[in-house]
Structures are given as structure tokens and as C-alpha cells.
Design a protein around this motif. Structure first.
Motif, PDB file in Angstrom:
ATOM      1  N   UNK A  51       0.843  -1.192   0.000  1.00  0.00           N
ATOM      2  CA  UNK A  51       0.000   0.000   0.000  1.00  0.00           C
ATOM      3  C   UNK A  51       0.879   1.244   0.000  1.00  0.00           C
ATOM      4  N   UNK A  52       0.306   2.329  -0.488  1.00  0.00           N
ATOM      5  CA  UNK A  52       1.096   3.513  -0.814  1.00  0.00           C
ATOM      6  C   UNK A  52       1.161   4.529   0.329  1.00  0.00           C
ATOM      7  N   UNK A  53       1.325   4.070   1.547  1.00  0.00           N
ATOM      8  CA  UNK A  53       1.394   4.969   2.686  1.00  0.00           C
ATOM      9  C   UNK A  53       2.401   4.430   3.687  1.00  0.00           C
ATOM     10  N   UNK A 104      -0.988 -12.568  -8.104  1.00  0.00           N
ATOM     11  CA  UNK A 104      -1.134 -11.165  -7.714  1.00  0.00           C
ATOM     12  C   UNK A 104      -2.542 -10.682  -8.035  1.00  0.00           C
ATOM     13  N   UNK A 105      -3.117  -9.953  -7.087  1.00  0.00           N
ATOM     14  CA  UNK A 105      -4.417  -9.317  -7.279  1.00  0.00           C
ATOM     15  C   UNK A 105      -4.234  -7.820  -7.061  1.00  0.00           C
ATOM     16  N   UNK A 106      -4.759  -7.014  -7.962  1.00  0.00           N
ATOM     17  CA  UNK A 106      -4.648  -5.560  -7.824  1.00  0.00           C
ATOM     18  C   UNK A 106      -5.993  -4.993  -7.401  1.00  0.00           C
ATOM     19  N   UNK A 107      -5.954  -3.954  -6.578  1.00  0.00           N
ATOM     20  CA  UNK A 107      -7.159  -3.293  -6.092  1.00  0.00           C
ATOM     21  C   UNK A 107      -7.084  -1.823  -6.488  1.00  0.00           C
ATOM     22  N   UNK A 114      -1.278  -8.711  -2.823  1.00  0.00           N
ATOM     23  CA  UNK A 114      -2.419  -7.844  -3.083  1.00  0.00           C
ATOM     24  C   UNK A 114      -1.843  -6.437  -3.199  1.00  0.00           C
ATOM     25  N   UNK A 115      -2.002  -5.834  -4.360  1.00  0.00           N
ATOM     26  CA  UNK A 115      -1.444  -4.507  -4.605  1.00  0.00           C
ATOM     27  C   UNK A 115      -2.540  -3.469  -4.435  1.00  0.00           C
ATOM     28  N   UNK A 116      -2.479  -2.748  -3.317  1.00  0.00           N
ATOM     29  CA  UNK A 116      -3.398  -1.641  -3.085  1.00  0.00           C
ATOM     30  C   UNK A 116      -2.602  -0.345  -3.142  1.00  0.00           C
ATOM     31  N   UNK A 117      -1.690  -0.303  -4.104  1.00  0.00           N
ATOM     32  CA  UNK A 117      -0.797   0.840  -4.287  1.00  0.00           C
ATOM     33  C   UNK A 117      -0.919   1.285  -5.733  1.00  0.00           C
ATOM     34  N   UNK A 118      -1.158   2.561  -5.981  1.00  0.00           N
ATOM     35  CA  UNK A 118      -1.593   2.989  -7.306  1.00  0.00           C
ATOM     36  C   UNK A 118      -0.505   3.221  -8.337  1.00  0.00           C
ATOM     37  N   UNK A 119       0.766   3.240  -7.934  1.00  0.00           N
ATOM     38  CA  UNK A 119       1.798   3.664  -8.870  1.00  0.00           C
ATOM     39  C   UNK A 119       2.594   2.477  -9.388  1.00  0.00           C
ATOM     40  N   UNK A 120       2.290   2.075 -10.610  1.00  0.00           N
ATOM     41  CA  UNK A 120       2.946   0.919 -11.203  1.00  0.00           C
ATOM     42  C   UNK A 120       4.436   1.156 -11.420  1.00  0.00           C
ATOM     43  N   UNK A 167      -5.581 -10.330 -12.110  1.00  0.00           N
ATOM     44  CA  UNK A 167      -6.877 -10.324 -11.446  1.00  0.00           C
ATOM     45  C   UNK A 167      -7.037  -9.015 -10.690  1.00  0.00           C
ATOM     46  N   UNK A 168      -8.265  -8.511 -10.632  1.00  0.00           N
ATOM     47  CA  UNK A 168      -8.456  -7.185 -10.054  1.00  0.00           C
ATOM     48  C   UNK A 168      -9.787  -7.069  -9.323  1.00  0.00           C
ATOM     49  N   UNK A 169      -9.815  -6.110  -8.385  1.00  0.00           N
ATOM     50  CA  UNK A 169     -11.037  -5.696  -7.718  1.00  0.00           C
ATOM     51  C   UNK A 169     -11.116  -4.180  -7.892  1.00  0.00           C
TER      52      UNK A 169
END
Length: 358
Positions: free
Chosen positions: A72-74, A148-151, A127-133, A159-161
Motif C-alpha cells: 500500500x502507498x502509505x 497477484x491481485x490488484x485493487x 495484493x497490490x493496493x498501491x496505485x503507482x505501477x 486479477x483485479x477488484x
């Protein structure tokens, strides 16, 4: 004095006159041994202070760690203080508990990046809950080729949510425009580098995170349909917290007193904006409308009787579905799940004040 020999699977097998495989199965595959034999093995193991197979050794044999990484991006503390992130992690943990998996939290904002990279090396999937690829750790995670699942992340090959950010934000701005507002400003999250920049809705947001880009597009859809120039809508970046929203709102309203609506990209920003408006005497919704996004409970300083106009999304459900995809994958491969967010009209939006009555 000679040190006592440490008990091992082999020594326990020898003590009991059973095979090494039977002792291993008693711990790792109990269904493959009888209950009586398993109880006998476990009881003897405890008597010689043997706590079970070494997890590191098991990981080397099986190639699995029994843990998933959540990026996550924080900063790490944010995951335990932000209501949205808390709910998101609660959804993930509910599935992990059912599946016997652990969670490794990997914050991208870390003063010691080598620790971040080490954490990313001891998981079975992400699980990638971070927006910057473009972030180095995100690139490294994707390069490993693990499940890997991206949110809220644009990666069609994974796969994504995803949430209907664009449609939801279009509904928010269309609501304000229908109330007669024509002097609007957007309060959004900072880009990967820097904060506090002032732009307009006509600027290029293609390099922004998926969430920001989609929400900006929703705002554009609404103002375009109403014939409002994109250049007339200010965009102010600030840190995603109440203090950031308060500073942004106070600055915007002092510099542009003609503003009658603030469109905030999170509820935390919106709650801060309400405080910023109050600090300079702007009444909500009498002379100013404020909207948010997330559907989280207000902090203690907000009047309990004033409900925020916002978009309610289910962060817990997002986390739960992401973990289910990762830990209970379908045989068909890539999965994409849409979590619908709901626009809710509260008490912080009203008709635009008449000109000169602000």
C-alpha cells in the motif's frame, strides 16, 4: 558440560520406532496418520521440548511461506489509523484466518527501502493496493511472477477488484451542478512526488494513479455535459488527511471566495474541508457545499447531526474479495470483480447561493 542434543523429526521417529514420514505427517498432514498415532507423537514431542518442524526449512522444501504481501502507498502507521484502510485489511484478514494464511504489510513509503524489499521476498503472492505501477517495489513484485491481485489499479493482465470511481464521481459533480453550482474546486491526493500543486480540470491526469485518473474523468464527464469549462474548475493537491483537507479548503476559499462547492476525493479530506470552511466563516451548506468519497464515520469534531454527502464504498468487501481471489483462485485464471459504490446525498450539499450573497 555437554549440551543436550536438540530433538528433531528423525530423533522422535527413532524414539517411537516409527518412520520419519509419520512424524512429519503428524504435523503437516494429520489426515494421513491415525489419531492415536498422532497423539502419541505429539505427546512425546512435547516431553522432549520439540515444538514442530522448522518453518524456514519447510518453506525451503515446499517453496511456500504461508503468507501474502499487501502493498500500500502509505506509511505503516496509516494502515492502522485510516478508517478505509482498516476496513480493507479487516476484509483481507477475515479470509486469511479461514485459509490459515498470514499477512505481511509492505508500505511503499518506508525510510529504509531495503527492509521493504526484504519483506516482499517472503510471501507467496501479493495484493497490490498501491496505485503507482512505476514504483520500484511494485515493479519488483510484478517481476516475480507470483499470484497477484490488484485493487483500484489498472493492470488488465492481472486479477483485479475495482470500484466504479468514474461513474460515482460523475454522479457527485452532476448533483452539485444540478443544484446550480458553477464555481467548483476539487481537492485531491498528491501525486507520487510533491504536494500542494494547483491545477485545473483541463490539465493532463494520464500519469496519475488509477483512482485519481478515473475520478477526474468522472468530474470531466459531468462538467462537459453541463457546458462548464474544464479550465474553470480548480484542482488542489494535498495530503490525504483531515489536516490536509482543512489547509486546502482554507487556502482555496481565501484565494477564490467565489467558490461555492468543494469536491473532495476522500471523506477525510471532506471532513477537513468542513473545518477549513468554518475557520473562515463559510456556512455549510448555506454558502458552501462539500462532498467526499468513501463513506467512513466522521471524526469526533463533526456535528453528529450533519451527514456528509459522499460516495459510500465497501472497503471491507474489496479486501475480502481480493483475498478470496488470491487464496481461493478459480481454475479459469484472471478474474475481474467490480464493487459498486453508492452515491449518498447528505446534509453538506445544497443549492448554490445567489451571486453576491456569499
Amino acid at each position: 558440560m555437554a549440551r543436550a542434543k536438540r530433538a528433531t523429526l528423525k530423533s522422535i521417529a527413532s524414539d517411537l520406532g516409527v518412520t520419519h514420514t509419520s512424524v512429519s505427517n503428524a504435523y503437516n498432514n494429520p489426515a494421513k496418520v491415525s489419531k492415536a498415532l498422532r497423539d502419541r507423537i505429539i505427546a512425546h514431542a512435547r516431553s522432549v521440548n520439540y515444538e514442530g518442524p522448522n518453518p524456514a526449512a519447510r518453506s525451503l522444501r515446499t517453496g511456500r511461506c504461508g503468507a501474502i504481501g499487501v502493498l500500500f502507498n502509505d506509511q505503516l502507521s496509516y494502515a492502522f489509523t485510516d478508517p478505509h484502510d482498516i476496513a480493507f485489511l479487516r476484509g483481507i484478514s477475515s479470509v486469511c484466518e479461514e485459509e490459515g494464511a498470514n499477512i505481511v504489510l509492505i508500505p511503499l513509503q518506508n525510510k529504509r527501502p531495503e527492509q521493504r524489499d526484504q519483506l516482499a521476498a517472503i510471501v507467496d503472492g501479493f495484493i497490490l493496493n498501491a496505485p503507482y505501477r512505476s514504483h520500484p517495489t511494485i515493479r519488483q513484485a510484478l517481476a516475480r511472477g507470483l499470484p497477484t491481485v490488484v485493487v483500484d489499479f489498472d493492470a488488465p493482465e492481472l486479477s483485479s477488484v475495482l470500484t466504479n470511481d468514474r461513474a460515482a464521481m460523475q454522479a457527485v459533480v452532476a448533483h452539485l451542478l444540478a443544484l446550480g453550482h458553477r464555481h467548483l474546486a476539487i481537492v485531491t491526493f498528491p501525486r507520487e512526488e510533491g504536494t500542494g500543486e494547483i491545477r485545473s480540470l483541463e490539465d493532463d491526469f494520464s500519469d496519475e494513479s488509477y483512482v485519481v485518473h478515473e475520478r477526474m474523468e468522472g468530474c470531466r464527464d459531468a462538467v462537459d455535459a453541463a457546458g462548464v469549462p474544464r479550465s474553470a474548475v480548480l484542482v488542489c493537491e494535498t495530503t490525504n488527511c483531515e489536516d490536509g483537507g482543512q489547509r486546502a479548503a482554507a487556502w482555496l476559499l481565501r484565494c477564490r471566495p467565489e467558490l461555492t462547492a468543494l469536491v473532495c476525493f476522500s471523506d477525510r479530506l471532506a471532513y477537513g474541508a468542513l473545518a477549513g470552511a468554518a475557520s473562515i466563516g463559510r456556512q455549510v451548506p448555506g454558502t458552501l457545499s462539500v462532498t467526499g468519497f468513501d463513506g467512513i464515520d466522521p471524526p469526533g469534531g463533526m456535528s453528529p447531526g450533519q451527514r456528509l454527502t459522499t460516495v459510500r464504498q465497501n472497503a471491507c468487501e474489496k479486501g475480502r474479495r481480493a483475498a478470496e481471489i488470491l487464496l481461493c483462485p478459480d481454475k479459469e485464471g484472471t478474474t475481474s470483480i467490480a464493487i459498486e459504490a453508492e452515491f449518498v446525498v447528505g446534509d453538506t450539499s445544497g443549492a448554490a447561493p445567489e451571486a453576491g450573497k456569499q
